[in-house]
Design an enzyme around this catalytic site. Structure first.
Site, PDB file in Angstrom:
ATOM      1  N   ASP A   1       0.870  -1.144   0.001  1.00  0.00           N
ATOM      2  CA  ASP A   1      -0.153  -0.128  -0.056  1.00  0.00           C
ATOM      3  C   ASP A   1       1.155   1.200  -0.155  1.00  0.00           C
ATOM      4  O   ASP A   1       1.966   1.006   0.195  1.00  0.00           O
ATOM      5  CB  ASP A   1      -0.979  -0.030   1.301  1.00  0.00           C
ATOM      6  CG  ASP A   1      -1.608   1.440   1.413  1.00  0.00           C
ATOM      7  OD1 ASP A   1      -2.456   1.669   0.606  1.00  0.00           O
ATOM      8  OD2 ASP A   1      -1.844   1.624   2.598  1.00  0.00           O
TER       9      ASP A   1
ATOM     10  N   ASP B   1      -0.341   5.258   0.988  1.00  0.00           N
ATOM     11  CA  ASP B   1      -0.602   6.033   2.118  1.00  0.00           C
ATOM     12  C   ASP B   1      -0.902   5.186   3.148  1.00  0.00           C
ATOM     13  O   ASP B   1      -1.486   4.487   3.454  1.00  0.00           O
ATOM     14  CB  ASP B   1      -1.868   6.721   1.732  1.00  0.00           C
ATOM     15  CG  ASP B   1      -1.664   7.855   0.692  1.00  0.00           C
ATOM     16  OD1 ASP B   1      -1.699   9.116   0.873  1.00  0.00           O
ATOM     17  OD2 ASP B   1      -1.954   7.509  -0.527  1.00  0.00           O
TER      18      ASP B   1
ATOM     19  N   ASP C   1      -2.183  -0.518   5.770  1.00  0.00           N
ATOM     20  CA  ASP C   1      -2.565   0.152   7.185  1.00  0.00           C
ATOM     21  C   ASP C   1      -4.117   0.011   7.146  1.00  0.00           C
ATOM     22  O   ASP C   1      -4.836   0.271   8.385  1.00  0.00           O
ATOM     23  CB  ASP C   1      -2.073   1.583   7.224  1.00  0.00           C
ATOM     24  CG  ASP C   1      -2.581   2.426   6.410  1.00  0.00           C
ATOM     25  OD1 ASP C   1      -2.611   2.337   5.096  1.00  0.00           O
ATOM     26  OD2 ASP C   1      -3.315   3.358   6.757  1.00  0.00           O
TER      27      ASP C   1
END
Length: 247
Positions: free
Chosen positions: A27, A29, A202
């Protein structure tokens, strides 16, 4: 789903690579860059692109970025030439040579975007229009979370769209676009096919990618302390991700 408190740190990447070829899905961000109050306000290391390409070379090309951002937006913040990428939550995919994978991603209907734009203006929300979706941001105004979610629910129902909740944001995309689909598409192709897949992310939208990796014999690594999660391991923050990757 696991309780985050019980999740150990992952084994060293070098030890994993010694056991079996690794395919890494990262991922962006919240994983490679810290979250910011607005999508354009992120602080990206100026040499992140070359460092990711070097990591990909060490892995034999088995590295892909899988982001909620569009590929155009992602490339505007980080040079992604030579790196396999999936943008728009997996809807738009291309290999490291820049060749598109699968059918082109579809934009949401103009009427849906107009309804979101009107509602965001009325409710004091930030609307981010994307090539293949739209995002309602409320990170700067967390008390407006319920308003953003209600507007997203209404528009999604009217235009048959999928909702992607996240940290301080709720997004709308075409149904069937998720990070799990992107992982499966990459794993069907060389050089990813047959490797041990690992997804590092996240947010809630990263869970689909983690589940796809687990289904293929791999696992997910959660960044932060969100619960519940399908991840097997956890890293506390972005600097810990860089340390684990030797990035």
């Amino acid at each position: 789903m696991s309780d985050v408190i019980d999740l150990p740190p992952p084994p060293p990447l070098g030890r994993l690579a010694g056991a079996r070829e690794i395919a890494l899905f990262l991922d962006f961000d919240g994983t490679l860059v810290n979250l910011a109050h607005a999508p354009g306000a992120i602080d990206v290391p100026p040499d992140l692109g070359p460092r990711l390409r070097a990591l990909g070379d060490r892995l034999g090309g088995r590295l892909a970025l899988v982001s909620g951002r569009s590929l155009e937006d992602l490339g505007g913040h980080c040079p992604i030439d030579g790196i396999a990428c999936a943008g728009s939550h997996g809807a738009a995919r291309r290999d490291a040579a820049g060749v598109a994978i699968g059918d082109p991603a579809l934009a949401i209907a103009p009427g849906a975007l107009e309804a979101l734009r009107s509602g965001a203006r009325e409710l004091g929300l930030m609307l981010e229009a994307k090539p293949h979706g739209a995002a309602l941001h409320y990170r700067a105004n967390p008390e407006r979370a319920a308003l953003a979610e209600a507007l997203a629910d209404e528009v999604a129902a009217r235009f048959e769209l999928a909702i992607k909740p996240g940290k301080g944001v709720v997004e709308l995309t075409q149904t069937g676009a998720d990070k799990g689909g992107a992982v499966r598409a990459f794993l069907a192709l060389r050089p990813f096919a047959g490797a041990l897949p690992v997804f590092v992310g996240d947010d809630v939208t990263d869970e689909d990618g983690m589940i796809a990796c687990e289904e293929a014999g791999g696992f997910g690594i959660l960044v932060g302390d969100r619960a519940p999660t399908a991840a097997r391991y956890r890293l506390p923050d972005v600097p810990a991700v860089y340390e684990w990757l030797s990035l």
